[in-house]
Motif scaffolding. Structure first.
Motif, PDB file in Angstrom:
ATOM      1  N   ALA A 157      41.708 102.685  -3.767  1.00 38.36           N
ATOM      2  CA  ALA A 157      42.351 101.370  -3.818  1.00 38.36           C
ATOM      3  C   ALA A 157      41.588 100.355  -2.963  1.00 38.36           C
ATOM      4  CB  ALA A 157      43.805 101.468  -3.364  1.00 38.36           C
ATOM      5  N   VAL A 158      41.061 100.810  -1.825  1.00 36.59           N
ATOM      6  CA  VAL A 158      40.273  99.940  -0.945  1.00 36.59           C
ATOM      7  C   VAL A 158      38.924  99.632  -1.592  1.00 36.59           C
ATOM      8  CG1 VAL A 158      39.045  99.825   1.285  1.00 36.59           C
ATOM      9  CG2 VAL A 158      41.347 100.800   1.180  1.00 36.59           C
ATOM     10  N   ASP A 159      38.296 100.680  -2.154  1.00 35.26           N
ATOM     11  CA  ASP A 159      36.973 100.525  -2.761  1.00 35.26           C
ATOM     12  C   ASP A 159      36.873 101.434  -3.985  1.00 35.26           C
ATOM     13  OD1 ASP A 159      34.340 100.435  -3.527  1.00 35.26           O
ATOM     14  OD2 ASP A 159      33.523 101.130  -1.616  1.00 35.26           O
ATOM     15  N   PRO A 160      37.039 100.869  -5.194  1.00 40.52           N
ATOM     16  CA  PRO A 160      36.987 101.677  -6.417  1.00 40.52           C
ATOM     17  C   PRO A 160      35.657 102.418  -6.593  1.00 40.52           C
ATOM     18  CG  PRO A 160      37.876  99.505  -6.875  1.00 40.52           C
ATOM     19  CD  PRO A 160      37.358  99.464  -5.468  1.00 40.52           C
ATOM     20  N   GLY A 161      34.625 101.976  -5.898  1.00 44.00           N
ATOM     21  CA  GLY A 161      33.323 102.634  -5.992  1.00 44.00           C
ATOM     22  C   GLY A 161      33.094 103.693  -4.931  1.00 44.00           C
ATOM     23  N   ALA A 162      34.119 103.997  -4.146  1.00 45.09           N
ATOM     24  CA  ALA A 162      33.970 104.987  -3.065  1.00 45.09           C
ATOM     25  C   ALA A 162      33.493 106.328  -3.629  1.00 45.09           C
ATOM     26  CB  ALA A 162      35.295 105.162  -2.337  1.00 45.09           C
ATOM     27  N   LYS A 163      32.601 106.967  -2.888  1.00 45.40           N
ATOM     28  CA  LYS A 163      32.032 108.256  -3.318  1.00 45.40           C
ATOM     29  C   LYS A 163      32.662 109.356  -2.476  1.00 45.40           C
ATOM     30  CE  LYS A 163      27.722 106.174  -4.909  1.00 45.40           C
ATOM     31  NZ  LYS A 163      28.239 104.808  -4.950  1.00 45.40           N
ATOM     32  N   VAL A 164      33.578 110.099  -3.101  1.00 46.95           N
ATOM     33  CA  VAL A 164      34.358 111.108  -2.389  1.00 46.95           C
ATOM     34  C   VAL A 164      34.082 112.491  -2.955  1.00 46.95           C
ATOM     35  CG1 VAL A 164      36.687 111.816  -1.712  1.00 46.95           C
ATOM     36  CG2 VAL A 164      36.175 109.379  -2.015  1.00 46.95           C
ATOM     37  N   VAL A 165      33.816 113.440  -2.041  1.00 42.87           N
ATOM     38  CA  VAL A 165      33.659 114.849  -2.404  1.00 42.87           C
ATOM     39  C   VAL A 165      34.859 115.583  -1.822  1.00 42.87           C
ATOM     40  CG1 VAL A 165      32.278 116.946  -2.080  1.00 42.87           C
ATOM     41  CG2 VAL A 165      31.131 114.738  -2.426  1.00 42.87           C
ATOM     42  N   MET A 166      35.680 116.183  -2.683  1.00 45.09           N
ATOM     43  CA  MET A 166      36.868 116.903  -2.229  1.00 45.09           C
ATOM     44  C   MET A 166      36.493 118.306  -1.749  1.00 45.09           C
ATOM     45  SD  MET A 166      39.016 114.503  -2.792  1.00 45.09           S
ATOM     46  CE  MET A 166      40.607 115.283  -2.387  1.00 45.09           C
ATOM     47  N   CYS A 167      37.197 118.770  -0.723  1.00 43.28           N
ATOM     48  CA  CYS A 167      37.006 120.121  -0.202  1.00 43.28           C
ATOM     49  C   CYS A 167      38.313 120.871  -0.392  1.00 43.28           C
ATOM     50  CB  CYS A 167      36.665 120.079   1.281  1.00 43.28           C
ATOM     51  SG  CYS A 167      35.195 119.104   1.631  1.00 43.28           S
ATOM     52  N   SER A 168      38.248 122.016  -1.051  1.00 45.42           N
ATOM     53  CA  SER A 168      39.487 122.727  -1.330  1.00 45.42           C
ATOM     54  C   SER A 168      39.362 124.202  -1.014  1.00 45.42           C
ATOM     55  CB  SER A 168      39.868 122.566  -2.803  1.00 45.42           C
ATOM     56  OG  SER A 168      39.101 123.422  -3.611  1.00 45.42           O
ATOM     57  N   ALA A 169      40.504 124.808  -0.770  1.00 44.03           N
ATOM     58  CA  ALA A 169      40.559 126.262  -0.654  1.00 44.03           C
ATOM     59  C   ALA A 169      40.642 126.842  -2.060  1.00 44.03           C
ATOM     60  CB  ALA A 169      41.779 126.662   0.161  1.00 44.03           C
ATOM     61  N   LEU A 170      40.393 128.125  -2.181  1.00 45.49           N
ATOM     62  CA  LEU A 170      40.551 128.783  -3.477  1.00 45.49           C
ATOM     63  C   LEU A 170      41.991 128.629  -3.936  1.00 45.49           C
ATOM     64  CD1 LEU A 170      38.460 132.006  -2.861  1.00 45.49           C
ATOM     65  CD2 LEU A 170      38.009 130.263  -4.572  1.00 45.49           C
ATOM     66  N   GLY A 171      42.196 128.539  -5.242  1.00 47.27           N
ATOM     67  CA  GLY A 171      43.548 128.474  -5.773  1.00 47.27           C
ATOM     68  C   GLY A 171      44.114 127.064  -5.844  1.00 47.27           C
ATOM     69  N   GLN A 172      43.281 126.056  -5.582  1.00 50.51           N
ATOM     70  CA  GLN A 172      43.757 124.669  -5.655  1.00 50.51           C
ATOM     71  C   GLN A 172      43.191 123.927  -6.862  1.00 50.51           C
ATOM     72  OE1 GLN A 172      42.645 123.262  -1.656  1.00 50.51           O
ATOM     73  NE2 GLN A 172      44.800 123.260  -1.133  1.00 50.51           N
ATOM     74  N   GLU A 173      42.912 124.695  -7.934  1.00 52.39           N
ATOM     75  CA  GLU A 173      42.242 124.109  -9.095  1.00 52.39           C
ATOM     76  C   GLU A 173      42.974 122.895  -9.658  1.00 52.39           C
ATOM     77  OE1 GLU A 173      42.680 127.337  -8.617  1.00 52.39           O
ATOM     78  OE2 GLU A 173      40.649 128.164  -8.603  1.00 52.39           O
ATOM     79  N   SER A 174      44.320 122.962  -9.717  1.00 55.93           N
ATOM     80  CA  SER A 174      45.069 121.835 -10.297  1.00 55.93           C
ATOM     81  C   SER A 174      44.878 120.576  -9.462  1.00 55.93           C
ATOM     82  CB  SER A 174      46.550 122.171 -10.429  1.00 55.93           C
ATOM     83  OG  SER A 174      47.125 122.384  -9.162  1.00 55.93           O
ATOM     84  N   LYS A 175      44.866 120.735  -8.133  1.00 61.15           N
ATOM     85  CA  LYS A 175      44.664 119.579  -7.255  1.00 61.15           C
ATOM     86  C   LYS A 175      43.235 119.049  -7.364  1.00 61.15           C
ATOM     87  CE  LYS A 175      48.346 120.371  -3.983  1.00 61.15           C
ATOM     88  NZ  LYS A 175      48.740 120.638  -2.599  1.00 61.15           N
ATOM     89  N   VAL A 176      42.285 119.968  -7.528  1.00 60.33           N
ATOM     90  CA  VAL A 176      40.882 119.553  -7.709  1.00 60.33           C
ATOM     91  C   VAL A 176      40.759 118.722  -8.983  1.00 60.33           C
ATOM     92  CG1 VAL A 176      38.560 120.380  -8.244  1.00 60.33           C
ATOM     93  CG2 VAL A 176      39.843 121.417  -6.361  1.00 60.33           C
ATOM     94  N   LEU A 177      41.346 119.209 -10.078  1.00 59.32           N
ATOM     95  CA  LEU A 177      41.286 118.475 -11.349  1.00 59.32           C
ATOM     96  C   LEU A 177      41.935 117.103 -11.211  1.00 59.32           C
ATOM     97  CD1 LEU A 177      42.083 121.335 -13.883  1.00 59.32           C
ATOM     98  CD2 LEU A 177      39.914 120.126 -13.607  1.00 59.32           C
ATOM     99  N   GLU A 178      43.072 117.056 -10.521  1.00 59.97           N
ATOM    100  CA  GLU A 178      43.760 115.780 -10.310  1.00 59.97           C
ATOM    101  C   GLU A 178      42.871 114.825  -9.509  1.00 59.97           C
ATOM    102  OE1 GLU A 178      47.846 113.991  -8.356  1.00 59.97           O
ATOM    103  OE2 GLU A 178      47.740 116.152  -8.703  1.00 59.97           O
ATOM    104  N   SER A 179      42.187 115.365  -8.485  1.00 60.77           N
ATOM    105  CA  SER A 179      41.319 114.515  -7.649  1.00 60.77           C
ATOM    106  C   SER A 179      40.162 113.926  -8.462  1.00 60.77           C
ATOM    107  CB  SER A 179      40.800 115.288  -6.437  1.00 60.77           C
ATOM    108  OG  SER A 179      39.829 116.246  -6.809  1.00 60.77           O
ATOM    109  N   ILE A 180      39.615 114.703  -9.384  1.00 57.32           N
ATOM    110  CA  ILE A 180      38.526 114.208 -10.225  1.00 57.32           C
ATOM    111  C   ILE A 180      39.046 113.080 -11.131  1.00 57.32           C
ATOM    112  CG2 ILE A 180      36.844 114.813 -12.033  1.00 57.32           C
ATOM    113  CD1 ILE A 180      36.121 116.075  -9.307  1.00 57.32           C
ATOM    114  N   LYS A 181      40.256 113.273 -11.673  1.00 54.15           N
ATOM    115  CA  LYS A 181      40.873 112.219 -12.494  1.00 54.15           C
ATOM    116  C   LYS A 181      41.099 110.950 -11.685  1.00 54.15           C
ATOM    117  CE  LYS A 181      43.397 115.188 -15.705  1.00 54.15           C
ATOM    118  NZ  LYS A 181      44.602 116.016 -15.664  1.00 54.15           N
ATOM    119  N   LEU A 182      41.435 111.122 -10.405  1.00 55.43           N
ATOM    120  CA  LEU A 182      41.702 109.975  -9.530  1.00 55.43           C
ATOM    121  C   LEU A 182      40.422 109.262  -9.092  1.00 55.43           C
ATOM    122  CD1 LEU A 182      44.488 111.504  -7.257  1.00 55.43           C
ATOM    123  CD2 LEU A 182      44.768 109.631  -8.890  1.00 55.43           C
ATOM    124  N   GLY A 183      39.268 109.922  -9.288  1.00 58.93           N
ATOM    125  CA  GLY A 183      38.017 109.243  -8.960  1.00 58.93           C
ATOM    126  C   GLY A 183      37.078 109.969  -8.024  1.00 58.93           C
ATOM    127  N   ALA A 184      37.427 111.187  -7.596  1.00 53.75           N
ATOM    128  CA  ALA A 184      36.489 111.958  -6.771  1.00 53.75           C
ATOM    129  C   ALA A 184      35.251 112.294  -7.609  1.00 53.75           C
ATOM    130  CB  ALA A 184      37.144 113.243  -6.266  1.00 53.75           C
TER     131      ALA A 184
END
Length: 120
Positions: free
Chosen positions: A71-98
């Motif tokens: 929201a602050v910067d639509p061009g922000a470059k974000v790499v999410m870090c997740s534990a195993l078993g968080q695939e649904s949250k990872v997919l959601e983060s990619i949809k959100l712009g990660a």
């Protein structure tokens, strides 16, 4: 290309691990944050090239922080870090712009390639 990186994780040892990998890869760690609220504040203040953002954190989790950062910067470059078993949250983060994600336990090469991918 060298990037200015903000490292976000609620565990100090994980921040240290990521910082060591990022620095060792020739990038500059410009700041750290221990939760999502602090992550958004540091992002506004530092305007890093790339953020590594843990998904599971107190106060505000990585997905909520990601929404605020985008929201602050639509061009922000974000790499999410997740534990195993968080695939649904990872997919959601990619949809959100990660741009990419890495799974713990981290492999140094994977972290660095995710940063390069985020840089485009």
């Amino acid at each position: 290309m060298m990037a200015r990186v903000l490292v976000v994780d609620d565990a100090a040892f994980m921040r240290k691990m990521v910082t060591d990998v990022v620095s060792g890869g020739g990038h500059d760690v410009v700041g750290e944050a221990g939760d999502g609220v602090e992550a958004v504040e540091r992002f506004r203040e530092l305007r890093p090239d790339v953020i590594t953002l843990d998904i599971t954190m107190p106060q505000k989790d990585g997905l909520a922080a990601l929404k605020d950062i985008i929201a602050v910067d639509p061009g922000a470059k974000v790499v999410m870090c997740s534990a195993l078993g968080q695939e649904s949250k990872v997919l959601e983060s990619i949809k959100l712009g990660a741009k990419d994600f890495v799974v713990k336990p981290f492999e140094a090469d994977r972290v660095l390639s995710a940063i390069q991918k985020a840089l485009g």
